[in-house]
Design a protein around this motif. Sequence first.
Motif, PDB file in Angstrom:
ATOM      1  N   ASP A  54      14.608 -25.435 -10.551  1.00 36.96           N
ATOM      2  CA  ASP A  54      15.623 -26.179 -11.307  1.00 36.96           C
ATOM      3  C   ASP A  54      15.690 -27.643 -10.874  1.00 36.96           C
ATOM      4  OD1 ASP A  54      16.600 -25.111  -8.845  1.00 36.96           O
ATOM      5  OD2 ASP A  54      18.672 -25.406  -9.500  1.00 36.96           O
ATOM      6  N   ASP A  55      15.082 -27.990  -9.748  1.00 35.58           N
ATOM      7  CA  ASP A  55      15.039 -29.381  -9.290  1.00 35.58           C
ATOM      8  C   ASP A  55      13.815 -30.136  -9.801  1.00 35.58           C
ATOM      9  OD1 ASP A  55      17.380 -29.032  -7.825  1.00 35.58           O
ATOM     10  OD2 ASP A  55      16.336 -28.620  -5.939  1.00 35.58           O
ATOM     11  N   CYS A  56      12.868 -29.403 -10.398  1.00 37.36           N
ATOM     12  CA  CYS A  56      11.609 -30.015 -10.855  1.00 37.36           C
ATOM     13  C   CYS A  56      11.823 -30.950 -12.043  1.00 37.36           C
ATOM     14  CB  CYS A  56      10.625 -28.929 -11.284  1.00 37.36           C
ATOM     15  SG  CYS A  56       9.953 -27.958  -9.938  1.00 37.36           S
ATOM     16  N   ASN A  57      10.831 -31.793 -12.279  1.00 40.02           N
ATOM     17  CA  ASN A  57      10.777 -32.613 -13.484  1.00 40.02           C
ATOM     18  C   ASN A  57      10.418 -31.662 -14.629  1.00 40.02           C
ATOM     19  OD1 ASN A  57      10.043 -34.257 -15.615  1.00 40.02           O
ATOM     20  ND2 ASN A  57       8.900 -35.697 -14.349  1.00 40.02           N
ATOM     21  N   GLU A  58      11.325 -31.517 -15.591  1.00 36.66           N
ATOM     22  CA  GLU A  58      11.093 -30.554 -16.676  1.00 36.66           C
ATOM     23  C   GLU A  58      10.101 -31.045 -17.724  1.00 36.66           C
ATOM     24  OE1 GLU A  58      13.408 -27.722 -18.517  1.00 36.66           O
ATOM     25  OE2 GLU A  58      15.100 -27.938 -17.157  1.00 36.66           O
ATOM     26  N   PHE A  59       9.763 -32.323 -17.717  1.00 31.49           N
ATOM     27  CA  PHE A  59       8.866 -32.852 -18.748  1.00 31.49           C
ATOM     28  C   PHE A  59       7.506 -32.158 -18.651  1.00 31.49           C
ATOM     29  CE2 PHE A  59       5.624 -35.813 -20.278  1.00 31.49           C
ATOM     30  CZ  PHE A  59       6.061 -35.966 -21.583  1.00 31.49           C
ATOM     31  N   GLY A  60       7.154 -31.401 -19.667  1.00 28.33           N
ATOM     32  CA  GLY A  60       5.859 -30.732 -19.727  1.00 28.33           C
ATOM     33  C   GLY A  60       5.671 -29.617 -18.713  1.00 28.33           C
ATOM     34  N   MET A  61       6.768 -29.157 -18.109  1.00 25.37           N
ATOM     35  CA  MET A  61       6.653 -28.145 -17.061  1.00 25.37           C
ATOM     36  C   MET A  61       6.040 -26.870 -17.610  1.00 25.37           C
ATOM     37  SD  MET A  61       9.454 -26.919 -14.219  1.00 25.37           S
ATOM     38  CE  MET A  61      10.692 -26.249 -15.303  1.00 25.37           C
ATOM     39  N   SER A  62       4.920 -26.452 -17.014  1.00 21.95           N
ATOM     40  CA  SER A  62       4.281 -25.197 -17.414  1.00 21.95           C
ATOM     41  C   SER A  62       3.458 -24.671 -16.246  1.00 21.95           C
ATOM     42  CB  SER A  62       3.400 -25.391 -18.646  1.00 21.95           C
ATOM     43  OG  SER A  62       2.361 -26.301 -18.381  1.00 21.95           O
ATOM     44  N   PHE A  63       3.601 -23.380 -16.023  1.00 25.38           N
ATOM     45  CA  PHE A  63       2.871 -22.744 -14.936  1.00 25.38           C
ATOM     46  C   PHE A  63       2.777 -21.255 -15.199  1.00 25.38           C
ATOM     47  CE2 PHE A  63       7.037 -24.317 -13.018  1.00 25.38           C
ATOM     48  CZ  PHE A  63       7.806 -23.312 -13.556  1.00 25.38           C
ATOM     49  N   GLY A  64       1.973 -20.570 -14.385  1.00 22.36           N
ATOM     50  CA  GLY A  64       1.840 -19.132 -14.451  1.00 22.36           C
ATOM     51  C   GLY A  64       1.788 -18.584 -13.037  1.00 22.36           C
ATOM     52  N   PHE A  65       2.238 -17.333 -12.883  1.00 20.51           N
ATOM     53  CA  PHE A  65       2.321 -16.720 -11.568  1.00 20.51           C
ATOM     54  C   PHE A  65       1.636 -15.365 -11.595  1.00 20.51           C
ATOM     55  CE2 PHE A  65       6.061 -19.307 -12.399  1.00 20.51           C
ATOM     56  CZ  PHE A  65       6.135 -20.119 -11.271  1.00 20.51           C
ATOM     57  N   GLU A  66       0.744 -15.115 -10.632  1.00 25.66           N
ATOM     58  CA  GLU A  66       0.071 -13.826 -10.551  1.00 25.66           C
ATOM     59  C   GLU A  66       0.083 -13.347  -9.104  1.00 25.66           C
ATOM     60  OE1 GLU A  66      -4.304 -11.898 -11.438  1.00 25.66           O
ATOM     61  OE2 GLU A  66      -3.692 -13.670 -12.577  1.00 25.66           O
ATOM     62  N   GLY A  67       0.702 -12.185  -8.881  1.00 26.81           N
ATOM     63  CA  GLY A  67       0.735 -11.602  -7.543  1.00 26.81           C
ATOM     64  C   GLY A  67       1.578 -12.390  -6.562  1.00 26.81           C
ATOM     65  N   CYS A  68       2.583 -13.110  -7.055  1.00 24.56           N
ATOM     66  CA  CYS A  68       3.390 -13.978  -6.190  1.00 24.56           C
ATOM     67  C   CYS A  68       4.721 -13.330  -5.816  1.00 24.56           C
ATOM     68  CB  CYS A  68       3.669 -15.311  -6.885  1.00 24.56           C
ATOM     69  SG  CYS A  68       2.177 -16.295  -7.168  1.00 24.56           S
ATOM     70  N   ALA A  69       5.221 -13.695  -4.640  1.00 22.35           N
ATOM     71  CA  ALA A  69       6.560 -13.300  -4.207  1.00 22.35           C
ATOM     72  C   ALA A  69       7.465 -14.506  -4.392  1.00 22.35           C
ATOM     73  CB  ALA A  69       6.541 -12.858  -2.747  1.00 22.35           C
ATOM     74  N   LEU A  70       8.321 -14.449  -5.421  1.00 21.22           N
ATOM     75  CA  LEU A  70       9.223 -15.558  -5.755  1.00 21.22           C
ATOM     76  C   LEU A  70      10.672 -15.235  -5.382  1.00 21.22           C
ATOM     77  CD1 LEU A  70       7.332 -15.931  -8.990  1.00 21.22           C
ATOM     78  CD2 LEU A  70       8.066 -17.996  -7.866  1.00 21.22           C
ATOM     79  N   ASN A  71      10.859 -14.301  -4.494  1.00 18.58           N
ATOM     80  CA  ASN A  71      12.194 -13.841  -4.135  1.00 18.58           C
ATOM     81  C   ASN A  71      13.134 -14.997  -3.817  1.00 18.58           C
ATOM     82  OD1 ASN A  71      10.757 -11.494  -4.295  1.00 18.58           O
ATOM     83  ND2 ASN A  71      10.961 -10.935  -2.156  1.00 18.58           N
ATOM     84  N   ASN A  72      14.370 -14.873  -4.285  1.00 20.96           N
ATOM     85  CA  ASN A  72      15.433 -15.855  -4.047  1.00 20.96           C
ATOM     86  C   ASN A  72      15.127 -17.249  -4.596  1.00 20.96           C
ATOM     87  OD1 ASN A  72      15.470 -13.935  -1.320  1.00 20.96           O
ATOM     88  ND2 ASN A  72      17.445 -14.210  -2.327  1.00 20.96           N
TER      89      ASN A  72
END
Length: 193
Positions: A82-100
């Motif tokens: 939520d602190d990132c620059n939202e302009f064009g923000m795009s990503f993908g996650f595979e096998g990641c631990a994004l807890n909390n």
Amino acid sequence: MNESYVLDHSYAQLNFADTPLQMGEYENCTFNNCNFEYANLSQFKFTDCEFTDCNLSMTKLTGTGFRDVIFKDCKMIGMHFDDCNEFGMSFGFEGCALNNSVFYKTTVKRTLFKNCKLIEVDFAECDLTNSVFSNCDFNGAIFERTNLEKADLRTSFNYTINPESNRLKKTKFSLSEIHGLLRRFDIEIDKNS
């Protein structure tokens, strides 16, 4: 501070927690088995980059740009997207631990989360339209005024989503996890019948 522009570079087995990555824009770069834990990546820009087997937990992301970035098998505990620059923000996650981690009020449409731990992740007021959650664990994740229209959660589990306070038009769920939509009603569902 001088900002650098780095194109087509590979970084492997580096500890950016001790020796910080130079601030700047990174395009088409790969980061393999690197440690960014507690690093300050504020105002950095990553475009067409891939992070594999990296620890990005608790990194500071104020104004950070992620555009077409892939994260594979990364530890990403407590990250504030939520602190990132939202302009064009795009990503993908595979096998990641994004807890909390926090996606509060972000727009991350058409995002792929595959085989991820999303335990206690804050998706409140997030726009996840057309996102795909393949085999993800949502235990304790927060969905409040979240747009999940056309999202696919058919193979994911442990979610609690209130249909009255989230947008669920054409959202895909599996019958085996439908109880996650009914928890707030305090009804009992017999899974054996």
